[in-house]
Design a protein around this motif. Structure first.
Motif, short mmCIF file in Angstrom:
data_model
loop_
_atom_site.label_atom_id
_atom_site.label_comp_id
_atom_site.label_asym_id
_atom_site.label_seq_id
_atom_site.Cartn_x
_atom_site.Cartn_y
_atom_site.Cartn_z
N LEU A 56 0.81 -1.21 0.00
CA LEU A 56 0.00 0.00 0.00
C LEU A 56 0.85 1.27 0.00
N SER A 57 2.05 1.19 0.58
CA SER A 57 2.94 2.36 0.51
C SER A 57 3.37 2.62 -0.92
N ALA A 58 3.55 1.52 -1.68
CA ALA A 58 3.87 1.71 -3.10
C ALA A 58 2.72 2.41 -3.82
N PHE A 59 1.47 1.99 -3.48
CA PHE A 59 0.33 2.68 -4.07
C PHE A 59 0.24 4.14 -3.61
N PHE A 107 -8.70 -0.35 0.56
CA PHE A 107 -7.31 -0.17 0.95
C PHE A 107 -6.54 0.65 -0.07
N VAL A 108 -6.83 0.39 -1.34
CA VAL A 108 -6.12 1.15 -2.38
C VAL A 108 -6.49 2.63 -2.29
N HIS A 109 -7.77 2.91 -2.12
CA HIS A 109 -8.19 4.31 -1.98
C HIS A 109 -7.59 4.92 -0.71
N PHE A 110 -7.55 4.15 0.37
CA PHE A 110 -6.94 4.65 1.60
C PHE A 110 -5.47 4.99 1.40
N ALA A 111 -4.75 4.09 0.69
CA ALA A 111 -3.33 4.36 0.42
C ALA A 111 -3.16 5.59 -0.45
N ALA A 112 -4.04 5.73 -1.46
CA ALA A 112 -3.93 6.92 -2.33
C ALA A 112 -4.20 8.20 -1.55
N LEU A 113 -5.24 8.16 -0.69
CA LEU A 113 -5.53 9.36 0.11
C LEU A 113 -4.40 9.66 1.09
N LEU A 114 -3.81 8.62 1.68
CA LEU A 114 -2.68 8.84 2.58
C LEU A 114 -1.51 9.43 1.84
N GLY A 115 -1.26 8.93 0.62
CA GLY A 115 -0.16 9.51 -0.17
C GLY A 115 -0.41 10.96 -0.52
N VAL A 155 11.86 8.92 2.65
CA VAL A 155 11.35 9.25 3.99
C VAL A 155 9.82 9.10 3.99
N ASP A 156 9.18 9.57 2.93
CA ASP A 156 7.73 9.40 2.84
C ASP A 156 7.34 7.93 2.81
N ALA A 157 8.05 7.14 2.05
CA ALA A 157 7.75 5.71 1.99
C ALA A 157 7.96 5.04 3.34
N SER A 158 9.02 5.44 4.05
CA SER A 158 9.27 4.85 5.37
C SER A 158 8.15 5.18 6.34
N LEU A 159 7.72 6.44 6.33
CA LEU A 159 6.62 6.82 7.22
C LEU A 159 5.34 6.06 6.89
N VAL A 160 5.05 5.94 5.61
CA VAL A 160 3.84 5.21 5.21
C VAL A 160 3.91 3.76 5.64
N VAL A 161 5.06 3.12 5.43
CA VAL A 161 5.23 1.72 5.80
C VAL A 161 5.06 1.54 7.30
N LEU A 162 5.69 2.41 8.09
CA LEU A 162 5.57 2.29 9.54
C LEU A 162 4.14 2.50 10.02
N ILE A 163 3.46 3.51 9.47
CA ILE A 163 2.09 3.78 9.90
C ILE A 163 1.17 2.63 9.53
N LEU A 164 1.27 2.20 8.28
CA LEU A 164 0.37 1.12 7.84
C LEU A 164 0.70 -0.20 8.52
N ALA A 165 1.98 -0.51 8.72
CA ALA A 165 2.36 -1.77 9.36
C ALA A 165 1.88 -1.79 10.82
N GLY A 166 2.10 -0.69 11.54
CA GLY A 166 1.66 -0.67 12.92
C GLY A 166 0.15 -0.76 13.05
N SER A 167 -0.58 0.04 12.25
CA SER A 167 -2.05 -0.02 12.32
C SER A 167 -2.58 -1.37 11.89
#
Length: 562
Positions: free
Chosen positions: A201-204, A510-518, A540-552
């Motif tokens: 999802l971070s890639a999306f 999930f795809v829409h959520f990832a796009a909105l987060l991006g 840095v953006d990808a790392s933050l997205v990965v950490l947020i999505l992985a933890g949640s």
């Protein structure tokens, strides 16, 4: 660099929260480590927080079971004192057995008294104290902190460590990093799944074009699956209609020759007349058979000198004995007796005669010869048929039937002559007896022939209708089975398509959520940057997205499944 630092920290914190025991916040003063304790022993100690809800748990080392004890009440001076159970109260059964005790406070697990667990609960607040059961040992509530000590128990590890009285070493009883249980494996799998989803999802999130393409693919797959379902439904509908047409065509083709083979060309009115004539003709045949047999037995008795009925004399008359009356039979009984009862009684008395069996056999042979004589002639043709024509067509059968008929008529004429009471005129009784005996066989033959023919017509129609109904039932069962198979197939495909639609909805969400987060991260990144401040790299953006999505994702899956 942030991703390289955050991922190890996340893994380390996850492993520590599942496997590493928290720092003890309660000190157990009594009993001491390796103390001898009875069935009910006293546990005292000091807590750091008065509001703590503390529950002791006793572990049986031999079986590995963990038993929840009554909760502990903490006093205002932060001290507590409680009585716990060390196994059962049976003497000499648990003598010398090893046990362990620790204090817990697990907010996520209800620890009720008497509950049996397979492992230590979470959130252990004290060190683990080892105990040895001894039935006559003191409970420990009325003595000081000193306790009877034993030498250290032999452990599997050859290296013996001395026990520390003041600060006993915690004994985690298998809760170590090297002993990952099923819960730990499940959490590891959940973490890996959440990390994989987070990376995807971070890639999306970082690539809006890829997210839109993925959403288009999901919609295309969803449409293709439902199009396949609708196509299959249409195909099955056509197959059901084809099966119905084939069954109706086959049923009409197979039922027509069965109906044509019934052997009856009349209408329903004639069939109803035939059905009404069957009981009448059967009754007439039985009555004629009895009359013929009774006439024969009377003539044979007189001819062979076997007359046994004392009532059969010249004073009774010519027809005496056709329905004989015994000495016990009254006129009132005869009047109220029915046709069937009197006929059955007549056959019984006929069978009891000396020559009754011979008379019944001759009557049966005469009726059988009459049926053979009229074989393959319908009823009307048999009535109109001339005797000389039958004699020319079937000479042997006709001659045998006539000879038997004439012989039995002569015996009847002889009886009429011998039993005639009119001595001056014996011709009339003789002629009447001979005529009756000569006509009864023809009446028996025609009545039996008609009864068999009509019964055969009705039975043939019944068999034809039964065969057609069985054929139609088999064809209907075939169609119904095929319809049931098609309905079950459509229901299963619809259920699978509905499940796939739900998965597509979740994936699209999930795809829409990832796009909105991006979009949010890019908006914050662009709005917070200035010409003098260099922009953060995309990693840095990808790392933050990965950490947020992985933890949640991890905590969401853990809360749903555990």
């Amino acid at each position: 660099m942030l991703l390289r630092i955050a991922l190890p920290l996340l893994l380390t914190s996850w492993l520590r929260c599942d496997t590493v025991t928290v720092k003890p916040s309660i000190s157990i003063e009594k009993p001491l480590d390796l103390a001898l304790v009875p069935h009910r022993t006293c546990v005292t100690g000091l807590v750091a927080d008065v509001s703590s809800a503390i529950v002791p748990v006793v572990k049986a080392v031999e079986t590995g079971d963990h038993f929840v004890q009554p909760p502990v009440t903490v006093r205002d001076d932060r001290r507590f004192e409680a009585m716990v159970y060390i196994a059962e109260s049976t003497l000499r059964v648990y003598e010398g057995k090893k046990f362990e005790i620790a204090l817990f406070a697990d907010p996520n697990q209800v620890l009720e008294e008497g509950l049996r667990l397979s492992r230590w609960p979470d959130h252990r607040l004290s060190a683990i104290v080892r105990l040895v059961r001894q039935d006559n040992a003191p409970s420990g509530c009325d003595i000081g902190t000193a306790a009877v000590r034993l030498p250290p128990l032999p452990m599997p590890n050859p290296v013996h460590r001395p026990a520390k009285i003041a600060s006993p070493a915690p004994h985690d009883g298998g809760d170590s990093i090297g002993a990952i249980d099923k819960i730990g494996i499940t959490r590891l799998v959940l973490l890996l799944v959440s990390l994989s989803i987070a990376v995807l999802l971070s890639a999306f999130a970082m690539l809006p074009g890829r997210a839109a393409a993925a959403n288009n693919h999901i919609e295309a797959w969803h449409g293709a699956v439902w199009h396949w379902v609708f196509t299959t439904v249409q195909f099955l509908r056509v197959q059901v209609w084809s099966m119905w047409c084939w069954v109706t065509a086959r049923g009409a083709g197979w039922a027509r020759p069965i109906w044509n083979a019934k052997g009856y060309t009349g209408n329903l009115s004639q069939l109803a007349i035939y059905a009404l004539l069957i009981p009448l003709l059967v009754g007439a045949s039985v009555a004629a058979f009895y009359a013929e047999a009774r006439t024969m037995v009377l003539g044979l008795d007189l001819l062979f000198g076997a007359e046994t009925n004392p009532a059969a004399d010249s004073s009774i008359g010519l027809m005496a004995g056709l329905l004989p009356l015994t000495s016990e039979t009254t006129a009132d009984a005869v009047q109220h007796a029915g046709f069937v009862s009197r006929l059955s009684g007549g056959f019984a008395s006929l069978w009891a005669e000396k020559l009754g069996f011979l008379a019944i056999s001759l009557a049966g042979l005469q009726g059988a010869f009459g049926i053979v004589l009229l074989w393959r002639f319908n009823g009307d043709a048999a009535v109109r048929l001339r005797l000389f024509a039958v004699l020319r067509e079937r000479p042997l059968v006709t001659a045998t039937f006539l000879l038997l008929d004439v012989a039995l008529s002569l015996t009847a004429a002889n009886r009429g002559y011998e039993l005639s009471s009119i001595t001056t005129n014996w011709v009339l009784p003789t002629v009447i007896s001979a005529t009756i005996a000569l006509a009864i066989p023809f009446i028996l033959s025609f009545a039996t022939h008609y009864a068999i023919e009509i019964s055969g017509i009705c039975l043939g129609l019944a068999v034809t209708v039964a065969l057609i109904l069985a054929l139609l039932s088999a064809l209907a069962a075939t169609v119904l089975s095929w319809v049931c198979i098609c309905v079950v197939t459509v229901a299963a495909m619809s259920a699978l398509a509905a499940i796939f639609s739900a998965l597509c909805a979740v994936a699209s969400g999930f795809v829409h959520f990832a796009a909105l987060l991006g979009e949010l991260i890019r908006h914050v990144r662009l709005s917070g940057s200035s010409p003098d401040t260099p922009a953060f790299p995309r990693v840095v953006d990808a790392s933050l997205v990965v950490l947020i999505l992985a933890g949640s994702g991890y905590f969401a899956l853990r809360g749903l499944l555990l």
